[in-house]
Design a protein around this motif. Structure first.
Motif, PDB file in Angstrom:
ATOM      1  N   GLY A 143      28.845  14.093  18.788  1.00  0.00           N
ATOM      2  CA  GLY A 143      29.757  14.579  17.758  1.00  0.00           C
ATOM      3  C   GLY A 143      29.647  16.060  17.435  1.00  0.00           C
ATOM      4  O   GLY A 143      30.246  16.521  16.465  1.00  0.00           O
ATOM      5  N   ALA A 144      28.913  16.819  18.234  1.00  0.00           N
ATOM      6  CA  ALA A 144      28.726  18.240  17.924  1.00  0.00           C
ATOM      7  C   ALA A 144      30.024  19.034  18.063  1.00  0.00           C
ATOM      8  O   ALA A 144      30.195  20.062  17.401  1.00  0.00           O
ATOM      9  N   GLY A 145      30.920  18.533  18.933  1.00  0.00           N
ATOM     10  CA  GLY A 145      32.174  19.252  19.166  1.00  0.00           C
ATOM     11  C   GLY A 145      32.321  19.721  20.607  1.00  0.00           C
ATOM     12  O   GLY A 145      33.095  20.625  20.891  1.00  0.00           O
ATOM     13  N   LYS A 146      31.594  19.086  21.530  1.00  0.00           N
ATOM     14  CA  LYS A 146      31.640  19.487  22.939  1.00  0.00           C
ATOM     15  C   LYS A 146      33.042  19.375  23.521  1.00  0.00           C
ATOM     16  O   LYS A 146      33.564  20.320  24.114  1.00  0.00           O
ATOM     17  N   THR A 147      33.629  18.198  23.370  1.00  0.00           N
ATOM     18  CA  THR A 147      34.922  17.944  23.998  1.00  0.00           C
ATOM     19  C   THR A 147      36.000  18.859  23.408  1.00  0.00           C
ATOM     20  O   THR A 147      36.796  19.459  24.141  1.00  0.00           O
ATOM     21  N   ARG A 173      32.110   6.476  27.295  1.00  0.00           N
ATOM     22  CA  ARG A 173      33.101   5.922  26.385  1.00  0.00           C
ATOM     23  C   ARG A 173      34.495   6.186  26.937  1.00  0.00           C
ATOM     24  O   ARG A 173      34.830   7.307  27.303  1.00  0.00           O
ATOM     25  N   GLN A 179      40.402  11.394  25.113  1.00  0.00           N
ATOM     26  CA  GLN A 179      40.377  12.573  24.241  1.00  0.00           C
ATOM     27  C   GLN A 179      40.465  13.853  25.080  1.00  0.00           C
ATOM     28  O   GLN A 179      41.223  14.771  24.759  1.00  0.00           O
ATOM     29  N   THR A 286      30.028  25.034  16.069  1.00  0.00           N
ATOM     30  CA  THR A 286      31.300  24.486  15.586  1.00  0.00           C
ATOM     31  C   THR A 286      31.231  24.192  14.091  1.00  0.00           C
ATOM     32  O   THR A 286      30.154  24.221  13.494  1.00  0.00           O
ATOM     33  N   GLY A 312      33.512  27.744  16.162  1.00  0.00           N
ATOM     34  CA  GLY A 312      34.672  26.905  15.853  1.00  0.00           C
ATOM     35  C   GLY A 312      34.884  26.868  14.351  1.00  0.00           C
ATOM     36  O   GLY A 312      33.942  26.686  13.590  1.00  0.00           O
ATOM     37  N   VAL A 313      36.137  27.073  13.942  1.00  0.00           N
ATOM     38  CA  VAL A 313      36.445  27.039  12.509  1.00  0.00           C
ATOM     39  C   VAL A 313      37.587  26.074  12.208  1.00  0.00           C
ATOM     40  O   VAL A 313      38.326  26.257  11.254  1.00  0.00           O
ATOM     41  N   GLU A 315      39.906  22.246  13.837  1.00  0.00           N
ATOM     42  CA  GLU A 315      40.099  21.252  14.883  1.00  0.00           C
ATOM     43  C   GLU A 315      41.237  21.598  15.835  1.00  0.00           C
ATOM     44  O   GLU A 315      41.465  20.886  16.815  1.00  0.00           O
TER      45      GLU A 315
HETATM   46  N1  GTP Z   1      36.408  21.129  11.161  1.00  0.00           N
HETATM   47  C1  GTP Z   1      36.053  21.211  12.439  1.00  0.00           C
HETATM   48  N2  GTP Z   1      35.968  20.105  13.165  1.00  0.00           N
HETATM   49  C2  GTP Z   1      35.614  20.208  14.460  1.00  0.00           C
HETATM   50  C3  GTP Z   1      35.289  21.458  15.054  1.00  0.00           C
HETATM   51  N3  GTP Z   1      34.955  21.214  16.344  1.00  0.00           N
HETATM   52  C4  GTP Z   1      35.058  19.886  16.519  1.00  0.00           C
HETATM   53  N4  GTP Z   1      35.460  19.259  15.402  1.00  0.00           N
HETATM   54  C5  GTP Z   1      35.666  17.831  15.154  1.00  0.00           C
HETATM   55  O1  GTP Z   1      34.434  17.140  15.300  1.00  0.00           O
HETATM   56  C6  GTP Z   1      34.644  15.838  15.817  1.00  0.00           C
HETATM   57  C7  GTP Z   1      33.762  15.633  17.042  1.00  0.00           C
HETATM   58  O2  GTP Z   1      34.221  16.515  18.056  1.00  0.00           O
HETATM   59  P1  GTP Z   1      34.092  16.176  19.594  1.00  0.00           P
HETATM   60  O3  GTP Z   1      34.636  17.333  20.337  1.00  0.00           O
HETATM   61  O4  GTP Z   1      34.636  14.834  19.895  1.00  0.00           O
HETATM   62  O5  GTP Z   1      32.518  16.145  19.709  1.00  0.00           O
HETATM   63  P2  GTP Z   1      31.653  15.725  20.985  1.00  0.00           P
HETATM   64  O6  GTP Z   1      30.435  16.577  20.960  1.00  0.00           O
HETATM   65  O7  GTP Z   1      32.470  15.770  22.209  1.00  0.00           O
HETATM   66  O8  GTP Z   1      31.280  14.240  20.581  1.00  0.00           O
HETATM   67  P3  GTP Z   1      30.662  13.083  21.554  1.00  0.00           P
HETATM   68  O9  GTP Z   1      31.391  13.153  22.837  1.00  0.00           O
HETATM   69  O10 GTP Z   1      30.884  11.832  20.805  1.00  0.00           O
HETATM   70  O11 GTP Z   1      29.214  13.395  21.680  1.00  0.00           O
HETATM   71  C8  GTP Z   1      36.131  15.733  16.106  1.00  0.00           C
HETATM   72  O12 GTP Z   1      36.752  15.077  15.043  1.00  0.00           O
HETATM   73  C9  GTP Z   1      36.581  17.187  16.165  1.00  0.00           C
HETATM   74  O13 GTP Z   1      37.924  17.351  15.815  1.00  0.00           O
HETATM   75  C10 GTP Z   1      35.360  22.641  14.230  1.00  0.00           C
HETATM   76  O14 GTP Z   1      35.080  23.779  14.634  1.00  0.00           O
HETATM   77  N5  GTP Z   1      35.749  22.443  12.940  1.00  0.00           N
END
Ligand code: GTP
Ligand code: MG
Length: 335
Positions: A143-147, A173, A179, A286, A312-313, A315
């Protein structure tokens, strides 16, 4: 620089913690005039009438002494700068200024200068190499925001005329693949996928083959979120790296660790763990919108000195940009 206006708005809206803390320390009360950060100078008759009157209100001042420095230190620790960094920043501010009466604005400026000095060396955009494809591996905890970051980066590279291939290395997943496909569509970038549960290392290999055949400039590899204590996932990551190195011994050319600003001090231990496992070349932070914990970036810069490529600021696809030390420092202290 429209982006950084947004950063300032969002940071001051949500994390004026340090700014408010400094106001408290110096002893500013609610009665003092509070001008919005980006307000233009008052002009015209109203401005002449009221602007001047406001400008004449003297800001409260307080003499810099040990007690005040201690309060400053505590506040900075609370704001996630970490003890070591807070101590050093405070000492630098104190140097040659003991006993001097400072206003909150002056203190903010001093602090911004100190923070910018720490941040300037790490404010470095993702380096682009002539090597084709340049392989960018993206790692981090769940959930860090990688994708999301891959989607945003891919879009920006596309806009800059680069050809990009994305590999959906999170085969864990099904939702993760979907996504990434949505992001790929938005960015206009092909996304390579593999069946759910299949080996991400073999997808990474296929993606290398495809990116080479296509003559792509960049290959961005998404990975499953992994908690530091999941040994199996950590080994999986090492295998991805081994496999892509068989195609290109220099790959991955960049290994980005994506960190979520809302995790605060935990980001430090994430860097430590991932550094042992992968040769982390840079960070992306992020979720700096909507958090009062942006101060952890200062601690990270001070402790590890790893480049911060982007922040990142939000979505949306354009809610990511290069990291600017001065703008960040000013936004963080509420200037
Ligand atoms: N407000 C905000 N939300 C963000 C930012 N970057 C990502 N998100 C949100 O954080 C959530 C997780 O982002 P993902 O990109 O799915 O994170 P991930 O690291 O790929 O997650 P996993 O694949 O589950 O490990 C999503 O709801 C995104 O929209 C940001 O800079 N600001
Ligand atoms: Mg993901």
């Amino acid at each position: 620089m429209a982006f950084f206006t947004k950063l300032r708005e969002r940071l001051t809206r949500s994390s004026s913690k340090i700014g408010a803390g400094l106001d408290d320390i110096v002893g500013e009360t609610a009665a003092a005039p509070v001008a919005p950060a980006a307000a233009p100078e008052p002009s015209g008759l109203v401005g002449r009438l009221f602007g001047r009157a406001e400008a004449q209100v003297e800001e409260p001042r307080r003499a810099l002494d040990d007690e005040m420095l201690e309060e400053l230190e505590d506040m900075l620790v609370q704001a996630d700068l970490g003890v070591d960094t807070a101590l050093r920043v405070t000492a630098n501010i104190a140097e040659g200024r003991m006993g001097r009466r400072v206003s909150s604005t002056e203190l903010k400026q001093l602090l911004a200068t100190e923070i910018a000095r720490i941040m300037a060396p790490v404010a470095r955009p993702l380096p682009i190499y002539p090597k084709k494809p340049q392989v960018v591996l993206v790692v981090g905890v769940n959930g860090a925001g990688k994708t999301t970051t891959i989607g945003k980066l891919a879009s920006q590279f596309r806009a800059a005329g680069k050809s990009v291939v994305i590999a959906a290395g999170d085969t864990f997943r099904a939702a993760a693949v979907e996504q990434l496909q949505v992001w790929g569509q938005r960015a206009g970038v092909p996304v390579m996928v593999a069946p759910q549960g299949s080996d991400p290392a073999s997808l990474a290999w296929d993606a290398m083959v495809r990116a080479e055949a296509d003559g792509a400039d960049l290959l961005m590899i998404d990975t499953a979120g992994r908690l530091q204590n999941r040994q199996d996932l950590m080994e999986e990551l090492a295998k991805i790296v081994r496999v892509i190195r068989k195609k290109d011994p220099d790959a991955p050319h960049n290994t980005l660790l994506v960190l979520d600003a809302t995790t605060g001090q935990n980001a430090l231990s994430q860097v430590e763990t991932f550094r042992k496992l992968a040769n982390i070349s840079g960070l992306v932070m992020t979720k700096l919108d909507g958090t009062a914990r942006g101060g952890v970036l200062v601690a990270l810069a001070d402790k590890f000195g790893l480049p911060i490529h982007a922040i990142g600021v939000g979505e949306q696809i354009d809610d990511l940009d290069a990291f600017d030390a001065d703008e960040f420092a000013r936004a963080l202290v509420g200037l």
